[in-house]
Design a protein around this motif. Structure first.
Motif, short mmCIF file in Angstrom:
data_model
loop_
_atom_site.label_atom_id
_atom_site.label_comp_id
_atom_site.label_asym_id
_atom_site.label_seq_id
_atom_site.Cartn_x
_atom_site.Cartn_y
_atom_site.Cartn_z
N ASP A 35 1.29 2.94 73.04
CA ASP A 35 2.16 4.08 73.36
C ASP A 35 3.45 4.00 72.55
O ASP A 35 3.95 5.01 72.03
CB ASP A 35 2.49 4.09 74.86
N ALA A 36 4.02 2.78 72.44
CA ALA A 36 5.26 2.60 71.68
C ALA A 36 5.03 2.88 70.20
O ALA A 36 5.86 3.52 69.53
CB ALA A 36 5.80 1.19 71.89
N ILE A 37 3.91 2.40 69.66
CA ILE A 37 3.60 2.64 68.25
C ILE A 37 3.45 4.14 67.99
O ILE A 37 3.98 4.67 67.00
CB ILE A 37 2.32 1.88 67.85
N LYS A 38 2.74 4.82 68.86
CA LYS A 38 2.57 6.27 68.69
C LYS A 38 3.92 6.98 68.71
O LYS A 38 4.18 7.89 67.91
CB LYS A 38 1.66 6.83 69.78
N GLY A 39 4.81 6.54 69.64
CA GLY A 39 6.12 7.17 69.71
C GLY A 39 6.94 6.96 68.44
O GLY A 39 7.62 7.88 67.96
N ILE A 40 6.86 5.76 67.87
CA ILE A 40 7.59 5.47 66.64
C ILE A 40 7.04 6.31 65.48
O ILE A 40 7.79 6.87 64.68
CB ILE A 40 7.52 3.97 66.32
N VAL A 41 5.70 6.40 65.39
CA VAL A 41 5.09 7.19 64.32
C VAL A 41 5.46 8.66 64.47
O VAL A 41 5.84 9.32 63.49
CB VAL A 41 3.56 7.02 64.33
N ASP A 42 5.38 9.20 65.68
CA ASP A 42 5.75 10.60 65.92
C ASP A 42 7.20 10.85 65.52
O ASP A 42 7.53 11.90 64.94
CB ASP A 42 5.56 10.96 67.39
N HIS A 43 8.07 9.88 65.84
CA HIS A 43 9.49 10.03 65.51
C HIS A 43 9.70 9.98 64.00
O HIS A 43 10.47 10.75 63.44
CB HIS A 43 10.28 8.92 66.19
N ALA A 44 8.98 9.08 63.33
CA ALA A 44 9.19 8.88 61.90
C ALA A 44 8.80 10.09 61.08
O ALA A 44 9.49 10.44 60.10
CB ALA A 44 8.42 7.65 61.43
N VAL A 45 7.71 10.75 61.44
CA VAL A 45 7.24 11.88 60.62
C VAL A 45 8.19 13.07 60.70
O VAL A 45 8.13 13.98 59.86
CB VAL A 45 5.81 12.29 61.00
N LYS A 46 9.07 13.07 61.69
CA LYS A 46 10.05 14.16 61.79
C LYS A 46 11.00 14.16 60.60
O LYS A 46 11.64 15.18 60.30
CB LYS A 46 10.84 14.04 63.09
N PRO A 86 13.94 -0.76 63.38
CA PRO A 86 14.74 0.44 63.13
C PRO A 86 13.82 1.63 62.93
O PRO A 86 12.82 1.54 62.22
CB PRO A 86 15.50 0.09 61.84
N VAL A 87 14.15 2.74 63.57
CA VAL A 87 13.28 3.93 63.48
C VAL A 87 14.02 5.14 62.92
O VAL A 87 13.42 6.18 62.70
CB VAL A 87 12.69 4.28 64.86
N GLU A 88 15.33 5.00 62.67
CA GLU A 88 16.10 6.10 62.10
C GLU A 88 16.81 5.61 60.85
O GLU A 88 17.28 4.47 60.79
CB GLU A 88 17.11 6.64 63.11
N PRO A 89 16.90 6.48 59.82
CA PRO A 89 17.53 6.05 58.57
C PRO A 89 19.04 5.89 58.70
O PRO A 89 19.70 6.58 59.48
CB PRO A 89 17.18 7.19 57.60
N ILE A 90 19.57 4.92 57.95
CA ILE A 90 21.01 4.72 57.81
C ILE A 90 21.36 4.94 56.35
O ILE A 90 20.80 4.28 55.47
CB ILE A 90 21.41 3.30 58.25
N HIS A 91 22.26 5.90 56.07
CA HIS A 91 22.61 6.25 54.70
C HIS A 91 21.36 6.59 53.89
O HIS A 91 21.21 6.21 52.72
CB HIS A 91 23.38 5.12 54.03
N GLY A 92 20.40 7.26 54.53
CA GLY A 92 19.26 7.78 53.80
C GLY A 92 18.01 6.92 53.79
O GLY A 92 16.98 7.35 53.27
N PHE A 93 18.06 5.72 54.31
CA PHE A 93 16.84 4.92 54.33
C PHE A 93 16.83 4.02 55.57
O PHE A 93 17.87 3.73 56.16
CB PHE A 93 16.69 4.09 53.06
#
Length: 212
Positions: A35-46, A86-93
């Motif tokens: 479930d956690a992996i799916k959530g991270i993948v769903d978040h990343a493709v945004k 980390p699942v959100e970019p900082i300064h673009g990555f």
């Protein structure tokens, strides 16, 4: 920062405050892990360009899903309890870093002293210094790890380990190892490494034990 509380360990759990943009993958339950992996993948493709073709989005999802599952398999081999990424970019990555929380039972002779067990657990971890985690004494070790020549995509990394005994573990000696790893490919700015290392050390100041 937001509070993250893990499932209880056999003799106790912990809480820790994570910075924004990081997520946890629990390792004690296969369903919770997936479930956690799916959530991270769903978040990343945004963060993909809205114009990205569907087949490229699918490829990106599968590639990330595979990488996360490989990371989970490696963490379980190391007696992992939780992985933080980390699942959100900082300064673009997105920073090439992770935290791994592991619980280990060294299995040494009953007469082994805590200092002997500590030496055994931290062998090869690099120079150490004394620390405490929520009033429990332990050590912090830091080392540079070279790339593995046997692995095609391997790159050097920096690793920081906090190692402490689990309090009130009774007759069974149990220890907690919290490992921070960040990849350091050629050209990685030293100041960037220091910022990530300082972030990890700051997170560890929020560590607290919780009752079983």
């Amino acid at each position: 920062m937001s509070t993250v509380q893990t499932p209880k360990m056999a003799v106790g759990g912990y809480t820790i405050l994570m910075p924004p943009g990081w997520d946890r993958i629990p390792l004690n339950s296969k369903s919770e892990t997936q479930d956690a992996i799916k959530g991270i993948v769903d978040h990343a493709v945004k963060y993909l360009d809205p114009a990205t073709p569907k087949e490229k989005v699918t490829e990106a999802r599968l590639e990330l899903h595979g990488r996360l599952n490989r990371a989970v398999a490696d963490a379980r081999r190391r007696n992992g309890v939780d992985v933080y990424l980390p699942v959100e970019p900082i300064h673009g990555f997105i920073a090439p870093a992770s935290f791994l929380v592991s619980k280990v039972s060294p299995g040494l002779a009953a007469q082994a002293s805590p200092s002997e067990i500590m030496s055994h657990l931290t062998e090869g971890f690099g120079p150490s210094e004394d620390i405490t985690l929520d009033e429990v004494p332990g050590v912090r070790c830091q080392r540079s790890v070279p790339a593995n020549p046997k692995e095609k995509d391997s790159v050097p990394s920096r690793q920081v380990n906090y190692v402490v005994p689990v309090p009130d573990s009774g007759d069974v000696s149990e220890w907690l190892i919290v490992s921070f790893t960040t990849l350091t490919p050629d050209g990685t700015p030293q100041e960037f490494l220091e910022i990530l290392t300082e972030l990890f050390d700051a997170v560890m100041t929020t560590f607290r034990w919780s009752a079983a």
